[in-house]
Scaffold this motif. Sequence first.
Motif, PDB file in Angstrom:
ATOM      1  N   ASN A 203       0.854  -1.171   0.000  1.00  0.00           N
ATOM      2  CA  ASN A 203       0.000   0.000   0.000  1.00  0.00           C
ATOM      3  C   ASN A 203       0.900   1.233   0.000  1.00  0.00           C
ATOM      4  O   ASN A 203       1.512   1.562   0.992  1.00  0.00           O
ATOM      5  CB  ASN A 203      -0.888  -0.049   1.244  1.00  0.00           C
ATOM      6  CG  ASN A 203      -1.848   1.097   1.315  1.00  0.00           C
ATOM      7  OD1 ASN A 203      -1.579   2.191   0.842  1.00  0.00           O
ATOM      8  ND2 ASN A 203      -2.990   0.845   1.928  1.00  0.00           N
ATOM      9  N   ILE A 204       1.002   1.897  -1.113  1.00  0.00           N
ATOM     10  CA  ILE A 204       1.985   2.966  -1.321  1.00  0.00           C
ATOM     11  C   ILE A 204       1.831   4.099  -0.306  1.00  0.00           C
ATOM     12  O   ILE A 204       2.807   4.693   0.119  1.00  0.00           O
ATOM     13  CB  ILE A 204       1.889   3.516  -2.764  1.00  0.00           C
ATOM     14  CG1 ILE A 204       2.138   2.404  -3.776  1.00  0.00           C
ATOM     15  CG2 ILE A 204       2.847   4.669  -2.973  1.00  0.00           C
ATOM     16  CD1 ILE A 204       3.461   1.696  -3.645  1.00  0.00           C
ATOM     17  N   ALA A 205       0.639   4.388   0.139  1.00  0.00           N
ATOM     18  CA  ALA A 205       0.429   5.499   1.059  1.00  0.00           C
ATOM     19  C   ALA A 205       1.148   5.300   2.385  1.00  0.00           C
ATOM     20  O   ALA A 205       1.500   6.257   3.050  1.00  0.00           O
ATOM     21  CB  ALA A 205      -1.066   5.686   1.303  1.00  0.00           C
ATOM     22  N   HIS A 206       1.365   4.053   2.784  1.00  0.00           N
ATOM     23  CA  HIS A 206       1.950   3.784   4.087  1.00  0.00           C
ATOM     24  C   HIS A 206       3.299   3.081   4.022  1.00  0.00           C
ATOM     25  O   HIS A 206       3.983   2.986   5.031  1.00  0.00           O
ATOM     26  CB  HIS A 206       1.003   2.910   4.917  1.00  0.00           C
ATOM     27  CG  HIS A 206      -0.314   3.564   5.177  1.00  0.00           C
ATOM     28  ND1 HIS A 206      -0.460   4.605   6.047  1.00  0.00           N
ATOM     29  CD2 HIS A 206      -1.549   3.318   4.670  1.00  0.00           C
ATOM     30  CE1 HIS A 206      -1.729   4.976   6.084  1.00  0.00           C
ATOM     31  NE2 HIS A 206      -2.401   4.218   5.258  1.00  0.00           N
ATOM     32  N   ALA A 207       3.675   2.576   2.892  1.00  0.00           N
ATOM     33  CA  ALA A 207       4.811   1.662   2.809  1.00  0.00           C
ATOM     34  C   ALA A 207       6.124   2.246   3.321  1.00  0.00           C
ATOM     35  O   ALA A 207       6.823   1.594   4.077  1.00  0.00           O
ATOM     36  CB  ALA A 207       4.990   1.187   1.368  1.00  0.00           C
ATOM     37  N   GLU A 208       6.453   3.453   2.921  1.00  0.00           N
ATOM     38  CA  GLU A 208       7.767   3.985   3.269  1.00  0.00           C
ATOM     39  C   GLU A 208       7.888   4.395   4.724  1.00  0.00           C
ATOM     40  O   GLU A 208       8.899   4.157   5.366  1.00  0.00           O
ATOM     41  CB  GLU A 208       8.096   5.163   2.357  1.00  0.00           C
ATOM     42  CG  GLU A 208       8.391   4.720   0.945  1.00  0.00           C
ATOM     43  CD  GLU A 208       8.819   5.883   0.084  1.00  0.00           C
ATOM     44  OE1 GLU A 208       9.417   6.826   0.604  1.00  0.00           O
ATOM     45  OE2 GLU A 208       8.536   5.830  -1.118  1.00  0.00           O
TER      46      GLU A 208
ATOM     47  N   LEU B 264      -4.519  -3.224   3.820  1.00  0.00           N
ATOM     48  CA  LEU B 264      -3.155  -3.408   3.329  1.00  0.00           C
ATOM     49  C   LEU B 264      -3.090  -4.691   2.495  1.00  0.00           C
ATOM     50  O   LEU B 264      -3.519  -5.753   2.943  1.00  0.00           O
ATOM     51  CB  LEU B 264      -2.208  -3.507   4.526  1.00  0.00           C
ATOM     52  CG  LEU B 264      -0.738  -3.740   4.254  1.00  0.00           C
ATOM     53  CD1 LEU B 264      -0.143  -2.549   3.515  1.00  0.00           C
ATOM     54  CD2 LEU B 264      -0.003  -3.979   5.569  1.00  0.00           C
ATOM     55  N   ALA B 265      -2.590  -4.586   1.280  1.00  0.00           N
ATOM     56  CA  ALA B 265      -2.388  -5.755   0.422  1.00  0.00           C
ATOM     57  C   ALA B 265      -0.889  -6.041   0.381  1.00  0.00           C
ATOM     58  O   ALA B 265      -0.100  -5.163   0.036  1.00  0.00           O
ATOM     59  CB  ALA B 265      -2.910  -5.501  -0.981  1.00  0.00           C
ATOM     60  N   VAL B 266      -0.507  -7.251   0.777  1.00  0.00           N
ATOM     61  CA  VAL B 266       0.904  -7.634   0.715  1.00  0.00           C
ATOM     62  C   VAL B 266       1.055  -8.782  -0.273  1.00  0.00           C
ATOM     63  O   VAL B 266       0.209  -9.668  -0.337  1.00  0.00           O
ATOM     64  CB  VAL B 266       1.486  -7.995   2.105  1.00  0.00           C
ATOM     65  CG1 VAL B 266       1.470  -6.778   3.007  1.00  0.00           C
ATOM     66  CG2 VAL B 266       0.754  -9.151   2.745  1.00  0.00           C
TER      67      VAL B 266
ATOM     68  N   LEU C 272       1.545 -14.610  -4.645  1.00  0.00           N
ATOM     69  CA  LEU C 272       0.416 -14.728  -3.725  1.00  0.00           C
ATOM     70  C   LEU C 272       0.187 -13.365  -3.093  1.00  0.00           C
ATOM     71  O   LEU C 272       1.129 -12.590  -2.899  1.00  0.00           O
ATOM     72  CB  LEU C 272       0.691 -15.748  -2.622  1.00  0.00           C
ATOM     73  CG  LEU C 272       0.856 -17.211  -3.027  1.00  0.00           C
ATOM     74  CD1 LEU C 272       0.935 -18.089  -1.783  1.00  0.00           C
ATOM     75  CD2 LEU C 272      -0.239 -17.697  -3.943  1.00  0.00           C
ATOM     76  N   ARG C 273      -1.081 -13.097  -2.767  1.00  0.00           N
ATOM     77  CA  ARG C 273      -1.452 -11.821  -2.155  1.00  0.00           C
ATOM     78  C   ARG C 273      -2.361 -12.086  -0.963  1.00  0.00           C
ATOM     79  O   ARG C 273      -3.243 -12.932  -1.018  1.00  0.00           O
ATOM     80  CB  ARG C 273      -2.190 -10.946  -3.168  1.00  0.00           C
ATOM     81  CG  ARG C 273      -2.687  -9.628  -2.587  1.00  0.00           C
ATOM     82  CD  ARG C 273      -3.406  -8.797  -3.616  1.00  0.00           C
ATOM     83  NE  ARG C 273      -4.711  -9.373  -3.912  1.00  0.00           N
ATOM     84  CZ  ARG C 273      -5.508  -8.940  -4.890  1.00  0.00           C
ATOM     85  NH1 ARG C 273      -5.118  -7.955  -5.664  1.00  0.00           N
ATOM     86  NH2 ARG C 273      -6.679  -9.499  -5.101  1.00  0.00           N
ATOM     87  N   TRP C 274      -2.099 -11.347   0.102  1.00  0.00           N
ATOM     88  CA  TRP C 274      -2.953 -11.387   1.281  1.00  0.00           C
ATOM     89  C   TRP C 274      -3.500  -9.994   1.500  1.00  0.00           C
ATOM     90  O   TRP C 274      -2.764  -9.011   1.378  1.00  0.00           O
ATOM     91  CB  TRP C 274      -2.174 -11.803   2.529  1.00  0.00           C
ATOM     92  CG  TRP C 274      -1.732 -13.215   2.534  1.00  0.00           C
ATOM     93  CD1 TRP C 274      -2.361 -14.280   3.133  1.00  0.00           C
ATOM     94  CD2 TRP C 274      -0.536 -13.754   1.957  1.00  0.00           C
ATOM     95  NE1 TRP C 274      -1.633 -15.424   2.951  1.00  0.00           N
ATOM     96  CE2 TRP C 274      -0.510 -15.131   2.229  1.00  0.00           C
ATOM     97  CE3 TRP C 274       0.517 -13.197   1.225  1.00  0.00           C
ATOM     98  CZ2 TRP C 274       0.522 -15.956   1.805  1.00  0.00           C
ATOM     99  CZ3 TRP C 274       1.536 -14.009   0.800  1.00  0.00           C
ATOM    100  CH2 TRP C 274       1.528 -15.376   1.087  1.00  0.00           C
ATOM    101  N   ASN C 275      -4.770  -9.901   1.839  1.00  0.00           N
ATOM    102  CA  ASN C 275      -5.391  -8.628   2.169  1.00  0.00           C
ATOM    103  C   ASN C 275      -5.518  -8.558   3.685  1.00  0.00           C
ATOM    104  O   ASN C 275      -6.242  -9.350   4.288  1.00  0.00           O
ATOM    105  CB  ASN C 275      -6.758  -8.499   1.496  1.00  0.00           C
ATOM    106  CG  ASN C 275      -6.623  -8.436  -0.012  1.00  0.00           C
ATOM    107  OD1 ASN C 275      -5.822  -7.677  -0.535  1.00  0.00           O
ATOM    108  ND2 ASN C 275      -7.384  -9.256  -0.712  1.00  0.00           N
ATOM    109  N   ILE C 276      -4.799  -7.633   4.280  1.00  0.00           N
ATOM    110  CA  ILE C 276      -4.842  -7.436   5.721  1.00  0.00           C
ATOM    111  C   ILE C 276      -5.762  -6.251   5.964  1.00  0.00           C
ATOM    112  O   ILE C 276      -5.419  -5.111   5.639  1.00  0.00           O
ATOM    113  CB  ILE C 276      -3.424  -7.186   6.290  1.00  0.00           C
ATOM    114  CG1 ILE C 276      -2.524  -8.391   5.963  1.00  0.00           C
ATOM    115  CG2 ILE C 276      -3.488  -6.904   7.782  1.00  0.00           C
ATOM    116  CD1 ILE C 276      -1.051  -8.167   6.275  1.00  0.00           C
TER     117      ILE C 276
END
Length: 154
Positions: A22-27, A78-80, A132-136
């Motif tokens: 999630n680009i808004a929070h990643a950094e 959050l998608a990881v 693989l993707r997980w949605n948190i």
Amino acid sequence: MKRFKILRNILLATIASSSLLNIAHAEDALEMELTANKVIKNADGKVSYAPVSTAPAGTVIQYKANYTNTINKDINDLAVILPIPANMVFNGEAMPASAQASIDGKNYADMPLMRKVDGKMVKIPYSEYRTLRWNIKLLPAKKSAAVALNTIVE
């Protein structure tokens, strides 16, 4: 005996996963630690894990990513994403099991992935899975969430 460099795969998975958060929070808000461990099953069926940097073909390796929210604010939706490294084949085991899979890194669906062949829906082989993707839904402030996938060294 073919040996595969697990460390290189860890680096590639880390780069791919970090760039797809999630680009808004990643950094500012999220730290990720990725580990690779050999999966060891004993005669009783109990599973243990051992750090690994190289492994022969046929070895089961678990890639585990631990995501930590480093700020005092919850992160929502959050998608990881973890890629299946080159020279590895996903074996169908993902934790948590809610993971979605993709064969192209763009389109995700619940597992098992299906396709139409000669008018019938058939399962897509795990060997074709690429990510693989997980949605948190919620990662609370100062808390962590872990995801993992198991692969087999080709």
